[in-house]
Design a protein around this motif. Structure first.
Motif, PDB file in Angstrom:
ATOM      1  N   MET A   1       0.844  -1.174   0.000  1.00 42.52           N
ATOM      2  CA  MET A   1       0.000   0.000   0.000  1.00 42.52           C
ATOM      3  C   MET A   1       0.890   1.237   0.000  1.00 42.52           C
ATOM      4  SD  MET A   1      -2.439   1.279   3.189  1.00 42.52           S
ATOM      5  CE  MET A   1      -3.223  -0.290   3.216  1.00 42.52           C
ATOM      6  N   LYS A   2       0.474   2.249  -0.763  1.00 43.45           N
ATOM      7  CA  LYS A   2       1.171   3.526  -0.758  1.00 43.45           C
ATOM      8  C   LYS A   2       0.255   4.554  -0.111  1.00 43.45           C
ATOM      9  CE  LYS A   2       3.304   7.079  -3.431  1.00 43.45           C
ATOM     10  NZ  LYS A   2       4.189   7.373  -4.496  1.00 43.45           N
ATOM     11  N   VAL A   3       0.807   5.318   0.813  1.00 39.80           N
ATOM     12  CA  VAL A   3       0.052   6.318   1.553  1.00 39.80           C
ATOM     13  C   VAL A   3       0.523   7.703   1.120  1.00 39.80           C
ATOM     14  CG1 VAL A   3      -0.536   7.184   3.850  1.00 39.80           C
ATOM     15  CG2 VAL A   3      -0.034   4.755   3.535  1.00 39.80           C
ATOM     16  N   GLU A  22       2.732   4.483  14.087  1.00 39.43           N
ATOM     17  CA  GLU A  22       3.967   4.073  13.407  1.00 39.43           C
ATOM     18  C   GLU A  22       4.093   4.748  12.036  1.00 39.43           C
ATOM     19  OE1 GLU A  22       1.973   0.597  15.501  1.00 39.43           O
ATOM     20  OE2 GLU A  22       1.383   2.020  13.960  1.00 39.43           O
ATOM     21  N   VAL A  23       2.965   5.184  11.489  1.00 40.15           N
ATOM     22  CA  VAL A  23       2.929   5.711  10.124  1.00 40.15           C
ATOM     23  C   VAL A  23       2.728   7.225  10.086  1.00 40.15           C
ATOM     24  CG1 VAL A  23       1.717   5.540   7.899  1.00 40.15           C
ATOM     25  CG2 VAL A  23       2.047   3.499   9.309  1.00 40.15           C
ATOM     26  N   ALA A  41       4.547  -1.531   6.089  1.00 41.09           N
ATOM     27  CA  ALA A  41       4.494  -2.992   6.009  1.00 41.09           C
ATOM     28  C   ALA A  41       3.044  -3.459   5.999  1.00 41.09           C
ATOM     29  CB  ALA A  41       5.236  -3.602   7.192  1.00 41.09           C
ATOM     30  N   SER A  42       2.812  -4.586   5.371  1.00 43.52           N
ATOM     31  CA  SER A  42       1.446  -5.099   5.203  1.00 43.52           C
ATOM     32  C   SER A  42       0.730  -5.346   6.526  1.00 43.52           C
ATOM     33  CB  SER A  42       1.449  -6.363   4.350  1.00 43.52           C
ATOM     34  OG  SER A  42       2.225  -7.366   4.960  1.00 43.52           O
ATOM     35  N   GLU A  43       1.466  -5.626   7.592  1.00 45.70           N
ATOM     36  CA  GLU A  43       0.804  -5.857   8.875  1.00 45.70           C
ATOM     37  C   GLU A  43       0.184  -4.574   9.449  1.00 45.70           C
ATOM     38  OE1 GLU A  43       5.287  -5.785   9.701  1.00 45.70           O
ATOM     39  OE2 GLU A  43       4.005  -6.968   8.403  1.00 45.70           O
ATOM     40  N   SER A  47      -4.576  -0.805  10.363  1.00 48.74           N
ATOM     41  CA  SER A  47      -4.542   0.432  11.145  1.00 48.74           C
ATOM     42  C   SER A  47      -4.429   1.655  10.238  1.00 48.74           C
ATOM     43  CB  SER A  47      -3.415   0.407  12.177  1.00 48.74           C
ATOM     44  OG  SER A  47      -2.163   0.264  11.569  1.00 48.74           O
ATOM     45  N   VAL A  48      -3.728   1.522   9.121  1.00 52.82           N
ATOM     46  CA  VAL A  48      -3.627   2.640   8.175  1.00 52.82           C
ATOM     47  C   VAL A  48      -4.985   2.905   7.530  1.00 52.82           C
ATOM     48  CG1 VAL A  48      -2.566   3.430   6.023  1.00 52.82           C
ATOM     49  CG2 VAL A  48      -1.167   2.313   7.763  1.00 52.82           C
TER      50      VAL A  48
END
Length: 65
Positions: A1-3, A22-23, A41-43, A47-48
């Motif tokens: 995923m790109k944020v 974390e993001v 990371a995918s985990e 949360s994102v």
């Protein structure tokens, strides 16, 4: 995923940091969002996504890669 984040739309509510510290972080003074990790990371996907859904200004955009 790109944020990506639109700092011009951000109202500094802090919902992003609440869901994914974390993001995301917030600038001192005005509370505008700071993106810490563009490709988390995918985990962290859940949360994102919660952060993006909770953003009252819709300042967070997600793109699947």
């Amino acid at each position: 995923m790109k944020v990506t984040v639109d700092t011009q739309k951000c109202i500094g509510s802090g919902m992003c940091v609440l869901h994914a510290p974390e993001v995301f972080d917030q600038r001192d003074g005005d509370g505008v969002v700071m993106l810490l990790i563009e490709n988390p990371a995918s985990e962290l996907d859940s949360s994102v996504r919660e952060s993006a859904d909770a953003c009252p200004a819709t300042a967070i955009r997600l793109a699947d890669q």
